[in-house]
Design an enzyme around this catalytic site. Sequence first.
Site, mmCIF file in Angstrom:
data_model
loop_
_atom_site.group_PDB
_atom_site.id
_atom_site.type_symbol
_atom_site.label_atom_id
_atom_site.label_comp_id
_atom_site.label_asym_id
_atom_site.label_seq_id
_atom_site.Cartn_x
_atom_site.Cartn_y
_atom_site.Cartn_z
ATOM 1 N N LYS A 176 8.247 0.778 5.319
ATOM 2 C CA LYS A 176 7.343 1.536 4.896
ATOM 3 C C LYS A 176 6.015 1.212 5.652
ATOM 4 O O LYS A 176 5.732 -0.075 5.546
ATOM 5 C CB LYS A 176 7.126 1.489 3.297
ATOM 6 N N THR A 177 5.122 1.890 6.206
ATOM 7 C CA THR A 177 3.761 1.645 6.208
ATOM 8 C C THR A 177 2.964 2.800 6.918
ATOM 9 O O THR A 177 3.582 3.062 8.112
ATOM 10 C CB THR A 177 3.230 0.207 6.799
ATOM 11 N N GLY A 225 0.749 -1.228 -0.050
ATOM 12 C CA GLY A 225 -0.063 -0.025 0.012
ATOM 13 C C GLY A 225 0.707 1.194 0.112
ATOM 14 O O GLY A 225 1.972 1.337 0.501
ATOM 15 N N ASP A 245 0.437 2.190 8.658
ATOM 16 C CA ASP A 245 -0.389 1.714 9.691
ATOM 17 C C ASP A 245 0.367 1.759 10.953
ATOM 18 O O ASP A 245 -0.178 1.615 11.999
ATOM 19 C CB ASP A 245 -0.504 0.071 9.418
ATOM 20 N N GLU A 291 -10.291 1.129 11.866
ATOM 21 C CA GLU A 291 -11.076 0.034 10.813
ATOM 22 C C GLU A 291 -11.064 -1.172 11.238
ATOM 23 O O GLU A 291 -11.820 -1.893 10.814
ATOM 24 C CB GLU A 291 -9.932 0.251 9.680
ATOM 25 N N ARG A 341 0.974 -5.976 -4.894
ATOM 26 C CA ARG A 341 0.969 -6.800 -3.628
ATOM 27 C C ARG A 341 1.541 -8.410 -3.879
ATOM 28 O O ARG A 341 1.313 -9.160 -3.050
ATOM 29 C CB ARG A 341 -0.405 -6.873 -3.236
ATOM 30 N N MET A 349 -8.218 4.310 8.783
ATOM 31 C CA MET A 349 -7.821 3.402 8.284
ATOM 32 C C MET A 349 -6.644 2.693 9.251
ATOM 33 O O MET A 349 -6.169 3.311 9.812
ATOM 34 C CB MET A 349 -7.183 3.971 6.847
ATOM 35 N N GLY A 350 -6.395 1.579 9.007
ATOM 36 C CA GLY A 350 -5.256 0.803 9.645
ATOM 37 C C GLY A 350 -5.825 -0.552 10.160
ATOM 38 O O GLY A 350 -6.911 -0.611 11.015
ATOM 39 N N ARG A 351 -5.595 -1.565 9.236
ATOM 40 C CA ARG A 351 -6.274 -2.699 9.269
ATOM 41 C C ARG A 351 -6.209 -3.504 10.441
ATOM 42 O O ARG A 351 -7.306 -3.767 10.942
ATOM 43 C CB ARG A 351 -5.591 -3.869 8.145
ATOM 44 N N ASP A 389 5.837 -7.696 5.844
ATOM 45 C CA ASP A 389 5.759 -9.056 5.123
ATOM 46 C C ASP A 389 7.084 -8.710 3.994
ATOM 47 O O ASP A 389 7.705 -9.679 3.746
ATOM 48 C CB ASP A 389 4.628 -9.243 4.246
#
Lengths: 559, 559
Positions: free
Chosen positions: A203-204, A82, A206, A312, A146, A251-253, A177
């Site tokens: 990176k993220t 993402g 989240d 989220e 992805r 957002m932020g799974r 990952d």
Amino acid sequence: MKNLSPLQVERLKYQPKLPASLLNGINSLNLIEGSATESVRDQEQIKELFKNTYGKPVVTFEAASTKSTSEIRNVGVILSGGQAPGGHNVIAGLYDALKLANPQNKLYGFLGGPSGIIEGQYVEFDDKFIDEYRNTGGFDIIGSGRTKLETQEQFEKSLAVCKKLNISAVVIIGGDDSNTNAALLAEWFVANNADIQVIGCPKTIDGDLKNDQIEISFGFDTATKTYAELIGNIQRDANSAKKYWHFIKIMGRSASHVALEAALQTQPNITLISEEVEQEKMSLDSIITYMSNIIAKRANNGKNFGIAIIPEGLIEFIPEMKTMISNLNDLLSTLEKDSSFANLADAEKFEIISSKLDADNAKVFSSLPTLIKSQLLMDRDPHGNVQVSRIETEKLLIEMIKTRLGEMKKNGEYNGKFSSQAHFFGYEGRCAFPSNFDADYCYSLGYNAFALINNGLTGYLSSVKNLTEPAKSWIAGGIPITMMMNMEKRHGEMKPVIQKALVKLDGPVFKRLKDNREDWAMNDCYKFPGAIQYFGPTEVCDLTTVTLQLEQSKTLVGV
Amino acid sequence: MKNLSPLQVERLKYQPKLPASLLNGINSLNLIEGSATESVRDQEQIKELFKNTYGKPVVTFEAASTKSTSEIRNVGVILSGGQAPGGHNVIAGLYDALKLANPQNKLYGFLGGPSGIIEGQYVEFDDKFIDEYRNTGGFDIIGSGRTKLETQEQFEKSLAVCKKLNISAVVIIGGDDSNTNAALLAEWFVANNADIQVIGCPKTIDGDLKNDQIEISFGFDTATKTYAELIGNIQRDANSAKKYWHFIKIMGRSASHVALEAALQTQPNITLISEEVEQEKMSLDSIITYMSNIIAKRANNGKNFGIAIIPEGLIEFIPEMKTMISNLNDLLSTLEKDSSFANLADAEKFEIISSKLDADNAKVFSSLPTLIKSQLLMDRDPHGNVQVSRIETEKLLIEMIKTRLGEMKKNGEYNGKFSSQAHFFGYEGRCAFPSNFDADYCYSLGYNAFALINNGLTGYLSSVKNLTEPAKSWIAGGIPITMMMNMEKRHGEMKPVIQKALVKLDGPVFKRLKDNREDWAMNDCYKFPGAIQYFGPTEVCDLTTVTLQLEQSKTLVGV
């Protein structure tokens, strides 16, 4: 240039700040090695899986007074997963360092994520190309994807593509990952004498890729500031109009870092944190009770408005919902083989499902509003599972609270008016122009990634630390990725992975929410961060997140 | 100060720019009178209704070299209707001018909108109070409200309150209706020898309060920039991930100025304009065809992503929807008297409704997705009418396009993948920190309002023109409100009103969209405006809207 906004024109000119150690140039660096490292857990197994790259030391760089020469190197770079603000700057920093080391060096960008290296889809960067993307948001410079880079066949194909382009190092910009896969690829390249180094970058948005070695993943700063801008604006609106409760899903799974940071920047009336819901085994009913009580108490004080922040991933952290959804996944996979079921009206489907779910789960399912029941049936992923991320949790809560407040009104426990607005913020922040912090941090990460390459390292994560200090005091170096790994079960198999960082309920960040939330619930302590600023006073433009300040035990600035 | 964000701390220090004519101070102004004016239409009727305030001249101010003295004046101010960024600055400008004229002057703020003057709810401002709100968004300084100030009884109560506080002038900050009411109140005060002046200020983010006399209403600049920031960020995300169509609904109840301005700043693939839909008598079906064709053509080029902008008021501009909703309102008012209807399941209600609507309307109703049918039944206003603003038009379009693309796929006319995300932006922009433009414009409007008061005028709108030039060249003055009026039917009665400005389909603003939209549809010409900047280069921080630049026949800057 015809499509550039005035801000973009100006931002292209911004020169990101670097740590002092990197300021003398890429060929004037001393590598300082620490002692050998161990993985955080499961040392024996990790060591076995990473025979060649395990145990390496943490390294840092010092500016050297002498200048070395640098052999010619071609490097490939991949954006994985993402979007996060600052990805373009990682590539710009990498490019500048690489060209500074030797103008004959080449930087290739693999297109569309990890599939680019497997399928040999790439571009070569030059000054003109890079210059259009400096300090901009997005991953559109080469696209992302992805695809998981993890099989033997993918590694072999990647090797062939690298050999064709004479690439001796690959930089993978991604989340937990992707960096795990970077370590696997690094090990495989060494084991196969490929002579290709692999460096990762954290990176993220989240914020869940952090640990003793990584202070913050890039993009988290800009994304949370963008959400905080919007939440602050809505708070000011709510406090002016005094007629709506705004339910804002962020957002932020899985982890709730983003919701928590946004809340600490804005001080809303209610903030749910998934990790707390899970640990306290809160039921949906108890969450509704908690929220309804605050709404009722505020109504008693004449305040029929407020702001609630919802992470989220919440639903999957409510134990009873998780269990019900798992039961529902199994049930639907059977039911949907029956075409007569598929043709039924929703109401009839609900009845059948309620009759076939386990009793407890049926009760949970039946308690849900129609809209949510429909969404549970509607959105399935390729594996046939309910796509929890598409469930409108904010509306679920609104509907159930409406019902609850109705009951409370009958019992004389509530005497207000409940009007609501639902929002979901995510896509608004993933590609914003990177804040000065992210612009500087990302540029440094990319620049530093080439320093690691130039020093012959592989299986390392580009690392920049001491981030609550001004950029010149930042510490550049590298972390062996294996050092951050442990073994976890994934799809039924034990795999080496970098642990995801959830919100620590005993940490200083959550504590700040916990210590203040009763006050924030009743007394309107709203803060209005406003839009991200790039040009003004340093306190407005250069401060990083509340989360990082608290984690570094700093006295909060700007809070 | 503990709850102030760093941006807020800095913005409190910002000194808004004033037109050169006002820079010598409030007691050093010459009033220049133009010739007598007429209302835009229905002159006889308007003149009859405004016997005492009709026909006054347009006035402007010039800086004078001599200083006059100013008698003591108490003034009251009211915020009316929906929030718009800059309202606090109107009050700050008014306050500063009033205190500068004579430190013994008092400024009262009526609380909660027009009801404050009727019910005598007020605060008195002092420096400390005002200073906390300078250059901030929101209307929370005194709150706002939607009470219409228009009856004889309300006027009498207002008079009593003003007399009690020795108030000799009232400033009403509001949209077209509120300024119409300001004119009525001004006339009533003169007719009743009350010796109280009334001055209006043009506010609304909708941008529909503009005409030959008003270049722009305040708040439009900041709100559209905030929406454009978000649209740009989402465009960058769409163009990076290349997998979603984002349908973005933009606030603005009847006119599409906000959607149009946001689109011109960002250049999305599809922009619907309600005024065009109405004029071209576009059916829902033809809108779906138009959008589906662009989606299919982009899919042919390998682009299964894009951005569509939808104005909030769209539904009411689709002739067949308007007719159907009107029929539905009548039908529901009958049906809902029948309690057995209320207890039916939605599916059963839909059937009954379809059988009872006129044939054409039943067809339209039946064509709608279930979600939208439910929303049509669910959300009713106090008059029992469908609340069109709560219909999720963006989801309506998504659902119908999904169905259409399915049909096209069967016919071999579409060969793509359609995944969508729906957004609605409105509350995010109404209370943002005002842009430099709105901060300056609003402060000038407020300052100038006191200049009008100080010169004994009533029934005037505070006017600042020449707004695409730097602030020092702005022209401050006053417009007799009656000059902008005509007679229109409201609730079955002919009333004097200020005409709402809809998007002119033959004007330069819509033309820019029309001339470019085919290009923007297929070729990704996305622009990324980024967050509103307050401190940087003037091209980034001080430019006003594309709409105003085009209307003033300016060469576009920053586009």
